[in-house]
Design a protein around this motif. Structure first.
Motif, PDB file in Angstrom:
ATOM      1  N   PHE A  18       0.834  -1.199   0.000  1.00  0.00           N
ATOM      2  CA  PHE A  18       0.000   0.000   0.000  1.00  0.00           C
ATOM      3  C   PHE A  18       0.876   1.260   0.000  1.00  0.00           C
ATOM      4  O   PHE A  18       0.642   2.202  -0.764  1.00  0.00           O
ATOM      5  N   ILE A  19       1.919   1.268   0.855  1.00  0.00           N
ATOM      6  CA  ILE A  19       2.810   2.445   0.932  1.00  0.00           C
ATOM      7  C   ILE A  19       3.493   2.671  -0.414  1.00  0.00           C
ATOM      8  O   ILE A  19       3.575   3.799  -0.908  1.00  0.00           O
ATOM      9  N   ILE A  20       3.949   1.587  -1.038  1.00  0.00           N
ATOM     10  CA  ILE A  20       4.631   1.715  -2.329  1.00  0.00           C
ATOM     11  C   ILE A  20       3.667   2.239  -3.398  1.00  0.00           C
ATOM     12  O   ILE A  20       4.009   3.130  -4.171  1.00  0.00           O
ATOM     13  N   THR A  21       2.462   1.713  -3.402  1.00  0.00           N
ATOM     14  CA  THR A  21       1.475   2.180  -4.394  1.00  0.00           C
ATOM     15  C   THR A  21       1.143   3.647  -4.176  1.00  0.00           C
ATOM     16  O   THR A  21       1.104   4.439  -5.117  1.00  0.00           O
ATOM     17  N   LYS A  22       0.968   4.043  -2.913  1.00  0.00           N
ATOM     18  CA  LYS A  22       0.579   5.418  -2.593  1.00  0.00           C
ATOM     19  C   LYS A  22       1.661   6.424  -2.977  1.00  0.00           C
ATOM     20  O   LYS A  22       1.364   7.530  -3.412  1.00  0.00           O
ATOM     21  N   TYR A  23       2.934   6.054  -2.797  1.00  0.00           N
ATOM     22  CA  TYR A  23       4.015   7.020  -3.013  1.00  0.00           C
ATOM     23  C   TYR A  23       4.821   6.772  -4.286  1.00  0.00           C
ATOM     24  O   TYR A  23       5.881   7.366  -4.476  1.00  0.00           O
ATOM     25  N   ARG A  24       4.312   5.897  -5.135  1.00  0.00           N
ATOM     26  CA  ARG A  24       5.049   5.515  -6.344  1.00  0.00           C
ATOM     27  C   ARG A  24       5.423   6.710  -7.221  1.00  0.00           C
ATOM     28  O   ARG A  24       6.496   6.745  -7.827  1.00  0.00           O
ATOM     29  N   GLU A  25       4.539   7.703  -7.294  1.00  0.00           N
ATOM     30  CA  GLU A  25       4.798   8.855  -8.171  1.00  0.00           C
ATOM     31  C   GLU A  25       5.860   9.790  -7.594  1.00  0.00           C
ATOM     32  O   GLU A  25       6.520  10.509  -8.325  1.00  0.00           O
ATOM     33  N   GLU A  26       5.986   9.829  -6.260  1.00  0.00           N
ATOM     34  CA  GLU A  26       6.878  10.809  -5.620  1.00  0.00           C
ATOM     35  C   GLU A  26       8.250  10.243  -5.246  1.00  0.00           C
ATOM     36  O   GLU A  26       9.217  10.984  -5.149  1.00  0.00           O
ATOM     37  N   TYR A  27       8.309   8.935  -4.992  1.00  0.00           N
ATOM     38  CA  TYR A  27       9.550   8.337  -4.500  1.00  0.00           C
ATOM     39  C   TYR A  27       9.857   7.059  -5.275  1.00  0.00           C
ATOM     40  O   TYR A  27       8.979   6.511  -5.953  1.00  0.00           O
ATOM     41  N   SER A  28      11.092   6.577  -5.146  1.00  0.00           N
ATOM     42  CA  SER A  28      11.453   5.349  -5.857  1.00  0.00           C
ATOM     43  C   SER A  28      12.127   4.315  -4.951  1.00  0.00           C
ATOM     44  O   SER A  28      12.460   3.220  -5.404  1.00  0.00           O
ATOM     45  N   THR A  29      12.331   4.670  -3.682  1.00  0.00           N
ATOM     46  CA  THR A  29      12.957   3.721  -2.755  1.00  0.00           C
ATOM     47  C   THR A  29      12.252   3.781  -1.406  1.00  0.00           C
ATOM     48  O   THR A  29      11.982   4.867  -0.900  1.00  0.00           O
ATOM     49  N   LEU A  30      11.966   2.620  -0.844  1.00  0.00           N
ATOM     50  CA  LEU A  30      11.431   2.530   0.520  1.00  0.00           C
ATOM     51  C   LEU A  30      12.533   1.956   1.402  1.00  0.00           C
ATOM     52  O   LEU A  30      13.156   0.949   1.047  1.00  0.00           O
ATOM     53  N   GLN A  31      12.796   2.637   2.503  1.00  0.00           N
ATOM     54  CA  GLN A  31      13.893   2.238   3.381  1.00  0.00           C
ATOM     55  C   GLN A  31      13.346   1.941   4.774  1.00  0.00           C
ATOM     56  O   GLN A  31      12.501   2.692   5.281  1.00  0.00           O
ATOM     57  N   VAL A  32      13.816   0.859   5.384  1.00  0.00           N
ATOM     58  CA  VAL A  32      13.407   0.533   6.751  1.00  0.00           C
ATOM     59  C   VAL A  32      14.651   0.282   7.602  1.00  0.00           C
ATOM     60  O   VAL A  32      15.673  -0.172   7.100  1.00  0.00           O
ATOM     61  N   GLY A  33      14.541   0.586   8.879  1.00  0.00           N
ATOM     62  CA  GLY A  33      15.596   0.282   9.828  1.00  0.00           C
ATOM     63  C   GLY A  33      15.042  -0.624  10.910  1.00  0.00           C
ATOM     64  O   GLY A  33      13.949  -0.375  11.425  1.00  0.00           O
ATOM     65  N   THR A  34      15.781  -1.680  11.241  1.00  0.00           N
ATOM     66  CA  THR A  34      15.282  -2.649  12.217  1.00  0.00           C
ATOM     67  C   THR A  34      16.462  -3.327  12.917  1.00  0.00           C
ATOM     68  O   THR A  34      17.605  -3.147  12.524  1.00  0.00           O
ATOM     69  N   GLY A  35      16.149  -4.068  13.952  1.00  0.00           N
ATOM     70  CA  GLY A  35      17.191  -4.827  14.626  1.00  0.00           C
ATOM     71  C   GLY A  35      17.609  -6.025  13.784  1.00  0.00           C
ATOM     72  O   GLY A  35      16.863  -6.487  12.923  1.00  0.00           O
ATOM     73  N   ASP A  36      18.828  -6.512  14.029  1.00  0.00           N
ATOM     74  CA  ASP A  36      19.326  -7.674  13.296  1.00  0.00           C
ATOM     75  C   ASP A  36      18.709  -8.917  13.921  1.00  0.00           C
ATOM     76  O   ASP A  36      19.362  -9.656  14.656  1.00  0.00           O
ATOM     77  N   SER A  37      17.425  -9.106  13.609  1.00  0.00           N
ATOM     78  CA  SER A  37      16.637 -10.118  14.305  1.00  0.00           C
ATOM     79  C   SER A  37      16.044 -11.119  13.332  1.00  0.00           C
ATOM     80  O   SER A  37      15.554 -10.743  12.261  1.00  0.00           O
ATOM     81  N   PRO A  38      16.029 -12.416  13.715  1.00  0.00           N
ATOM     82  CA  PRO A  38      15.400 -13.422  12.855  1.00  0.00           C
ATOM     83  C   PRO A  38      13.889 -13.258  12.772  1.00  0.00           C
ATOM     84  O   PRO A  38      13.231 -13.931  11.985  1.00  0.00           O
ATOM     85  N   MET A  39      13.335 -12.356  13.584  1.00  0.00           N
ATOM     86  CA  MET A  39      11.884 -12.138  13.563  1.00  0.00           C
ATOM     87  C   MET A  39      11.487 -11.029  12.590  1.00  0.00           C
ATOM     88  O   MET A  39      10.298 -10.880  12.295  1.00  0.00           O
ATOM     89  N   THR A  40      12.446 -10.224  12.125  1.00  0.00           N
ATOM     90  CA  THR A  40      12.079  -9.118  11.234  1.00  0.00           C
ATOM     91  C   THR A  40      12.812  -9.142   9.888  1.00  0.00           C
ATOM     92  O   THR A  40      12.179  -8.934   8.856  1.00  0.00           O
TER      93      THR A  40
END
Ligand SMILES: CC(C)(COP(=O)(O)OP(=O)(O)OC[C@H]1O[C@@H](n2cnc3c(N)ncnc32)[C@H](O)[C@@H]1OP(=O)(O)O)[C@@H](O)C(=O)NCCC(=O)NCCS
Length: 84
Positions: A18-40
């Motif tokens: 949904f986020i990618i579809t919504k912002y497709r016209e304005e941005y070209s990369t989605l970036q996330v930051g998370t812990g080095d975890s086998p759960m994420t």
């Protein structure tokens, strides 16, 4: 986060799409930051993200208590990117 009893039903993947579809016209990369975890990390990789870089000691420098996920202490912040 997805409420535990609703995990594994595609809700988090649908939100990322949904986020990618919504912002497709304005941005070209989605970036996330998370812990080095086998759960994420595997979840984000399943959604098409690739590891980009880390912020060393993010979790140990910025929290006043150790954080464990899946039995592993979170230390570095791992960034992943998905281009679209
Ligand atoms: C990570 C989290 C958001 C995933 O939510 P979810 O709604 O269960 O994820 P989805 O059902 O949309 O899963 C999408 C895909 O990722 C896979 N997946 C999800 N979690 C996974 C994991 N820990 N390891 C491997 N694959 C995983 C699913 O099997 C699914 O694959 P498929 O498309 O082949 O069926 C959820 O586990 C959660 O809320 N965790 C606790 C909070 C958290 O860690 N949030 C992220 C902070 S950065």
């Amino acid at each position: 986060a997805t409420v535990p009893e609703y995990q594994g039903k595609g809700y988090a993947k649908a939100m990322i799409d949904f986020i990618i579809t919504k912002y497709r016209e304005e941005y070209s990369t989605l970036q996330v930051g998370t812990g080095d975890s086998p759960m994420t990390i595997p979840f984000y990789e399943k959604c098409g993200f690739v590891r980009s870089h880390i912020v060393p000691n993010f979790f140990t420098d910025n929290y006043d208590h150790p954080i464990y996920e899946g039995g592993i202490q979170l230390v570095d912040m791992v960034y992943l990117r998905r281009s679209f």
